[in-house]
Structure formats: structure tokens, C-alpha cells
Design a protein around this motif. Structure first.
Motif, PDB file in Angstrom:
ATOM      1  N   ARG A   1     -28.152 -70.977  75.057  1.00 37.78           N
ATOM      2  CA  ARG A   1     -28.659 -72.263  75.515  1.00 37.78           C
ATOM      3  C   ARG A   1     -27.991 -73.371  74.705  1.00 37.78           C
ATOM      4  O   ARG A   1     -27.741 -73.226  73.519  1.00 37.78           O
ATOM      5  CB  ARG A   1     -30.172 -72.312  75.348  1.00 37.78           C
TER       6      ARG A   1
ATOM      7  N   PHE B   1     -29.028 -76.278  73.592  1.00 37.43           N
ATOM      8  CA  PHE B   1     -29.761 -76.965  72.535  1.00 37.43           C
ATOM      9  C   PHE B   1     -29.935 -76.108  71.287  1.00 37.43           C
ATOM     10  O   PHE B   1     -30.364 -76.594  70.260  1.00 37.43           O
ATOM     11  CB  PHE B   1     -31.109 -77.487  73.042  1.00 37.43           C
ATOM     12  N   SER B   2     -29.608 -74.835  71.269  1.00 41.47           N
ATOM     13  CA  SER B   2     -29.764 -74.006  70.071  1.00 41.47           C
ATOM     14  C   SER B   2     -28.783 -74.433  68.974  1.00 41.47           C
ATOM     15  O   SER B   2     -29.095 -74.361  67.791  1.00 41.47           O
ATOM     16  CB  SER B   2     -29.598 -72.534  70.397  1.00 41.47           C
TER      17      SER B   2
ATOM     18  N   ILE C   1     -27.712 -77.542  68.505  1.00 39.91           N
ATOM     19  CA  ILE C   1     -28.267 -78.798  67.986  1.00 39.91           C
ATOM     20  C   ILE C   1     -29.443 -78.505  67.066  1.00 39.91           C
ATOM     21  O   ILE C   1     -29.570 -79.092  65.993  1.00 39.91           O
ATOM     22  CB  ILE C   1     -28.661 -79.732  69.146  1.00 39.91           C
ATOM     23  N   GLU C   2     -30.297 -77.579  67.481  1.00 41.58           N
ATOM     24  CA  GLU C   2     -31.428 -77.200  66.625  1.00 41.58           C
ATOM     25  C   GLU C   2     -30.946 -76.620  65.290  1.00 41.58           C
ATOM     26  O   GLU C   2     -31.520 -76.904  64.235  1.00 41.58           O
ATOM     27  CB  GLU C   2     -32.318 -76.179  67.329  1.00 41.58           C
ATOM     28  N   SER C   3     -29.918 -75.835  65.313  1.00 42.94           N
ATOM     29  CA  SER C   3     -29.380 -75.248  64.085  1.00 42.94           C
ATOM     30  C   SER C   3     -28.832 -76.319  63.140  1.00 42.94           C
ATOM     31  O   SER C   3     -29.051 -76.276  61.933  1.00 42.94           O
ATOM     32  CB  SER C   3     -28.264 -74.250  64.408  1.00 42.94           C
TER      33      SER C   3
ATOM     34  N   VAL D   1     -29.719 -79.535  63.069  1.00 46.79           N
ATOM     35  CA  VAL D   1     -30.858 -80.314  62.568  1.00 46.79           C
ATOM     36  C   VAL D   1     -31.586 -79.542  61.471  1.00 46.79           C
ATOM     37  O   VAL D   1     -31.952 -80.109  60.432  1.00 46.79           O
ATOM     38  CB  VAL D   1     -31.812 -80.687  63.723  1.00 46.79           C
ATOM     39  N   ALA D   2     -31.783 -78.240  61.645  1.00 41.63           N
ATOM     40  CA  ALA D   2     -32.437 -77.429  60.625  1.00 41.63           C
ATOM     41  C   ALA D   2     -31.613 -77.394  59.337  1.00 41.63           C
ATOM     42  O   ALA D   2     -32.153 -77.496  58.229  1.00 41.63           O
ATOM     43  CB  ALA D   2     -32.665 -76.016  61.146  1.00 41.63           C
TER      44      ALA D   2
END
Length: 134
Positions: free
Chosen positions: A14, A16-17, A19-21, A23-24
């Protein structure tokens, strides 16, 4: 969606994964840098408190020496700090005595922490014994 791999792996990723990584990772780095900043500031404040304590002890020792007019060579422990007093004749003026007061670091072997030097008028033989003749 994108496909991972070319032939044998057909797992979709996906979008957005990623982007999430990122940000984390940014959040973890932010917490890390805040923790390091906090640790350094606590460490510096402890060093400042230690320096103030050493300066206060040295000042008390100097005041006591001037009060008793005692400028002999001496090394002792005052308020859990090792302090010393050394005196020598001044190189330029024979009537003056150069007195060096030093406080040493607690956790090192004989390393000076703070040093203060004063010029003090010394007594000559005629001042010590008024009846003495030159």
C-alpha cells in the motif's frame, strides 16, 4: 497499489505504508534527540553545581587564611574537597609573597580544578624582631 518483486513475489504494497514508516522514523529520531538534549543539560548542571561548590570551598579557605594570616605551605581536606596553599617569594618584589590556593578535582588523582593566586606583603626580619639590628 504496486507489486513487490518481479516473478515469484506478488505481494501488493500500500502506498501509505512508506509514508507511515518515514513519519515513525522522524518521531523516533525526535524523541532520541530530545532525550539526548535532556541528558546533556542535566550533566552540565551537575558540573556547574560541582564547580560552584568547589569555588565556595576555595573562597572559605582563602578567607580563613587571610583572617589568621597563615600563608604557610599546607594541603588539607575542607568540605570533602582537597585544597592546598603554596607560597613563594615574588620574583619582582622581595617584600611580597605570592600565595597560590588550589582546589583539586574529587574523581581524579591530583588534577587542579580551580586556582587563585594572591600577592601578600611578607614580614622582614626587622619587622618580626624589632630589637634586631641589620
Amino acid at each position: 497499489m504496486a507489486l513487490l518483486g518481479t516473478h515469484s513475489y506478488k505481494t501488493p504494497i500500500r502506498a501509505f505504508s512508506l509514508i507511515e514508516s518515514i513519519v515513525a522514523l522522524v518521531l523516533v529520531l525526535l524523541v532520541f534527540f530530545i532525550s539526548i538534549h535532556f541528558f546533556v543539560s542535566v550533566k552540565e548542571s551537575g558540573f556547574s553545581m560541582q564547580r560552584m561548590s568547589a569555588a565556595s570551598t576555595l573562597e572559605e579557605y582563602i578567607q580563613a587564611s587571610f583572617l589568621h594570616k597563615d600563608f604557610s605551605v599546607k594541603k588539607e581536606v575542607v568540605n570533602n574537597w582537597t585544597v592546598s596553599r603554596e607560597s613563594s617569594p615574588d620574583a619582582k618584589e622581595a617584600a611580597l609573597l605570592q600565595v597560590r590556593f588550589t582546589v583539586y578535582k574529587r574523581d581524579s588523582l591530583g588534577a587542579p580544578f580551580l586556582t587563585r593566586t594572591f600577592l601578600v606583603g611578607s614580614q622582614t626580619a626587622s619587622e618580626s624582631f624589632p630589637d634586631a639590628q641589620p
